[in-house]
Design an enzyme around this catalytic site. Structure first.
Site, short mmCIF file in Angstrom:
data_model
loop_
_atom_site.label_atom_id
_atom_site.label_comp_id
_atom_site.label_asym_id
_atom_site.label_seq_id
_atom_site.Cartn_x
_atom_site.Cartn_y
_atom_site.Cartn_z
N ASP A 39 0.87 -1.19 0.00
CA ASP A 39 0.00 0.00 0.00
C ASP A 39 0.89 1.23 0.00
O ASP A 39 2.09 1.14 0.28
CB ASP A 39 -0.89 0.00 1.26
CG ASP A 39 -2.20 0.76 1.06
OD1 ASP A 39 -3.27 0.13 1.02
OD2 ASP A 39 -2.16 2.00 0.94
N TYR A 159 -12.61 7.92 -13.08
CA TYR A 159 -12.74 6.65 -12.36
C TYR A 159 -13.45 5.61 -13.24
O TYR A 159 -12.98 4.49 -13.40
CB TYR A 159 -13.53 6.89 -11.06
CG TYR A 159 -13.69 5.66 -10.20
CD1 TYR A 159 -12.65 5.22 -9.38
CD2 TYR A 159 -14.87 4.93 -10.19
CE1 TYR A 159 -12.79 4.09 -8.59
CE2 TYR A 159 -15.02 3.79 -9.41
CZ TYR A 159 -13.97 3.38 -8.60
OH TYR A 159 -14.11 2.26 -7.83
N LYS A 163 -11.87 2.13 -14.84
CA LYS A 163 -12.38 0.80 -14.53
C LYS A 163 -12.84 0.05 -15.79
O LYS A 163 -12.67 -1.17 -15.88
CB LYS A 163 -13.51 0.89 -13.49
CG LYS A 163 -13.03 1.42 -12.12
CD LYS A 163 -11.96 0.53 -11.48
CE LYS A 163 -11.60 0.97 -10.06
NZ LYS A 163 -10.57 0.11 -9.44
N ILE A 192 -19.60 -1.15 -1.69
CA ILE A 192 -19.04 -1.94 -0.59
C ILE A 192 -18.63 -0.99 0.52
O ILE A 192 -18.03 0.07 0.25
CB ILE A 192 -17.80 -2.74 -1.07
CG1 ILE A 192 -18.11 -3.54 -2.36
CG2 ILE A 192 -17.30 -3.67 0.04
CD1 ILE A 192 -19.20 -4.57 -2.26
N THR A 194 -16.61 0.65 2.67
CA THR A 194 -15.18 0.93 2.89
C THR A 194 -15.00 2.44 3.04
O THR A 194 -15.91 3.21 2.69
CB THR A 194 -14.32 0.46 1.70
OG1 THR A 194 -14.59 1.35 0.59
CG2 THR A 194 -14.59 -0.97 1.29
P1 NAD Z 1 -10.11 2.18 0.33
O1 NAD Z 1 -9.90 3.62 0.09
O2 NAD Z 1 -10.64 1.70 1.62
O3 NAD Z 1 -8.77 1.36 0.02
C1 NAD Z 1 -7.95 1.66 -1.08
C2 NAD Z 1 -6.52 1.39 -0.70
O4 NAD Z 1 -5.72 1.63 -1.85
C3 NAD Z 1 -6.03 2.33 0.42
O5 NAD Z 1 -5.39 1.59 1.43
C4 NAD Z 1 -5.07 3.25 -0.31
O6 NAD Z 1 -4.00 3.71 0.51
C5 NAD Z 1 -4.58 2.33 -1.42
N1 NAD Z 1 -4.01 3.11 -2.53
C6 NAD Z 1 -4.43 4.30 -3.03
N2 NAD Z 1 -3.60 4.72 -3.98
C7 NAD Z 1 -2.62 3.78 -4.09
C8 NAD Z 1 -1.47 3.67 -4.88
N3 NAD Z 1 -1.12 4.63 -5.76
N4 NAD Z 1 -0.68 2.57 -4.74
C9 NAD Z 1 -0.99 1.61 -3.85
N5 NAD Z 1 -2.08 1.66 -3.05
C10 NAD Z 1 -2.88 2.75 -3.17
O7 NAD Z 1 -11.09 1.73 -0.85
P2 NAD Z 1 -11.74 0.31 -1.25
O8 NAD Z 1 -13.17 0.57 -1.40
O9 NAD Z 1 -11.25 -0.80 -0.41
O10 NAD Z 1 -11.12 0.21 -2.72
C11 NAD Z 1 -10.31 -0.87 -3.15
C12 NAD Z 1 -10.54 -1.06 -4.63
O11 NAD Z 1 -11.91 -1.43 -4.82
C13 NAD Z 1 -10.32 0.19 -5.47
O12 NAD Z 1 -9.69 -0.17 -6.70
C14 NAD Z 1 -11.73 0.67 -5.75
O13 NAD Z 1 -11.81 1.42 -6.94
C15 NAD Z 1 -12.46 -0.64 -5.84
N6 NAD Z 1 -13.91 -0.59 -5.66
C16 NAD Z 1 -14.45 -0.18 -4.49
C17 NAD Z 1 -15.85 -0.16 -4.36
C18 NAD Z 1 -16.53 0.25 -3.08
O14 NAD Z 1 -17.75 0.42 -3.09
N7 NAD Z 1 -15.84 0.43 -1.98
C19 NAD Z 1 -16.65 -0.59 -5.41
C20 NAD Z 1 -16.05 -0.99 -6.59
C21 NAD Z 1 -14.67 -1.00 -6.71
#
Ligand code: NAD
Length: 254
Positions: A39, A159, A163, A192, A194
């Site tokens: 991370d 975004y 994706k 989700i 988060t």
């Molecule tokens: P989150 O913000 O809780 O976690 C994301 C993590 O990625 C963080 O720990 C952050 O420090 C890390 N990160 C950010 N930039 C980075 C980089 N340049 N290099 C390495 N790490 C980096 O969010 P999340 O919801 O757990 O998201 C995780 C993935 O799931 C993302 O790709 C997000 O687009 C995707 N996603 C999330 C949702 C949702 O509803 N939460 C839905 C669809 C997709």
């Protein structure tokens, strides 16, 4: 900690310091794999490692920015050096970027979102795939999104574009490496629960959209419900599954 099918295997999770990545790191460890948690947030990544260790699993934290090719090369090299192999990768680290219309979006913000969310997956492929080939194969799961299949949320253009790109990159890589023992799939989570969703949800609320009310399941997903799918896609139970986008969204896209 209950050890099952992935004992002796090594998994790498980017964005493993929070949300979905933390849940998948914990799930890989529960299934018996050694986990490299990566991370840009050291505190988040180290907390994930602490939780895995407390549950009796094996993990270490390596700081790396997925947008930086040299850091990703070093991350994969350090993984192989420490654990001797790389079997699974969950390319998951990402950002949502600012709420904006297509026209108002700033060039720097466009580049930042694409560099992390899309080019970051390519950098990971570029270094993970040779390490897996050296090992006879492996499995990769990319975190795309329902935003990789539908133009939603409407005010996150970079975004959504990133994706859609992850879905395409997953497909082309899956076709190319299918005969070389590497399976590559994408997951498309819906809303989700988060920290990222908290940020997107606030923006949605300002637009009068309720992410919960719009979901047929009537609730947000739990990161652990996504993590189960990631581990299954990597496991031998999914041995003929490659090039897929698995939607995990409580029925949102149905
Ligand atoms: P989150 O913000 O809780 O976690 C994301 C993590 O990625 C963080 O720990 C952050 O420090 C890390 N990160 C950010 N930039 C980075 C980089 N340049 N290099 C390495 N790490 C980096 O969010 P999340 O919801 O757990 O998201 C995780 C993935 O799931 C993302 O790709 C997000 O687009 C995707 N996603 C999330 C949702 C949702 O509803 N939460 C839905 C669809 C997709």
């Amino acid at each position: 900690m209950e050890h099952t099918g992935l004992a002796g295997r090594v998994a790498l999770v980017t964005g493993g310091g929070s949300g979905i990545g933390r849940a998948s790191a914990l799930a890989f460890a529960r299934a018996g794999a050694a986990v490299v948690v990566s991370d840009v947030s050291a505190s988040g990544g180290e907390e994930t490692v602490r939780q895995i260790s407390a549950a009796g699993g094996e993990a270490c934290f390596i700081l790396a920015d997925v947008a930086d090719g040299e850091q990703i090369a070093a991350l994969v090299a350090a993984t192989v050096s420490r654990y001797g192999r790389l079997d699974y990768a969950h390319n998951n680290g990402g950002i949502e970027g600012p709420l904006s219309t297509v026209v108002d979006l700033d060039e720097g913000e466009w580049d930042r979102v694409i560099d992390i969310n899309l080019k970051g997956v390519w950098w990971c492929f570029k270094h993970e795939i040779p390490a897996m080939l050296a090992n006879g194969g492996g499995a990769i799961v990319n975190t795309a999104s329902v935003s990789g299949l539908k133009g939603f949320p409407p005010l996150l253009p970079a975004y959504v574009a990133s994706k859609f790109g992850v879905v395409g990159l997953t497909a082309v890589a899956a076709r190319h490496y299918a005969r070389q023992g590497i399976r590559i799939n994408a997951i498309c989570p819906g809303a989700i629960d988060t920290p990222m969703l908290d940020r997107i949800g606030e923006g949605a609320q300002r637009l009068g959209v309720s992410l919960v009310a719009e979901n047929p399941a009537g609730r947000l997903g739990d990161p652990a419900e996504v993590a189960e799918a990631v581990v299954w896609l990597c496991s031998d139970s999914a041995s003929f599954v490659t090039g897929q986008t698995l939607t995990i969204d409580g029925g949102f896209l149905a």
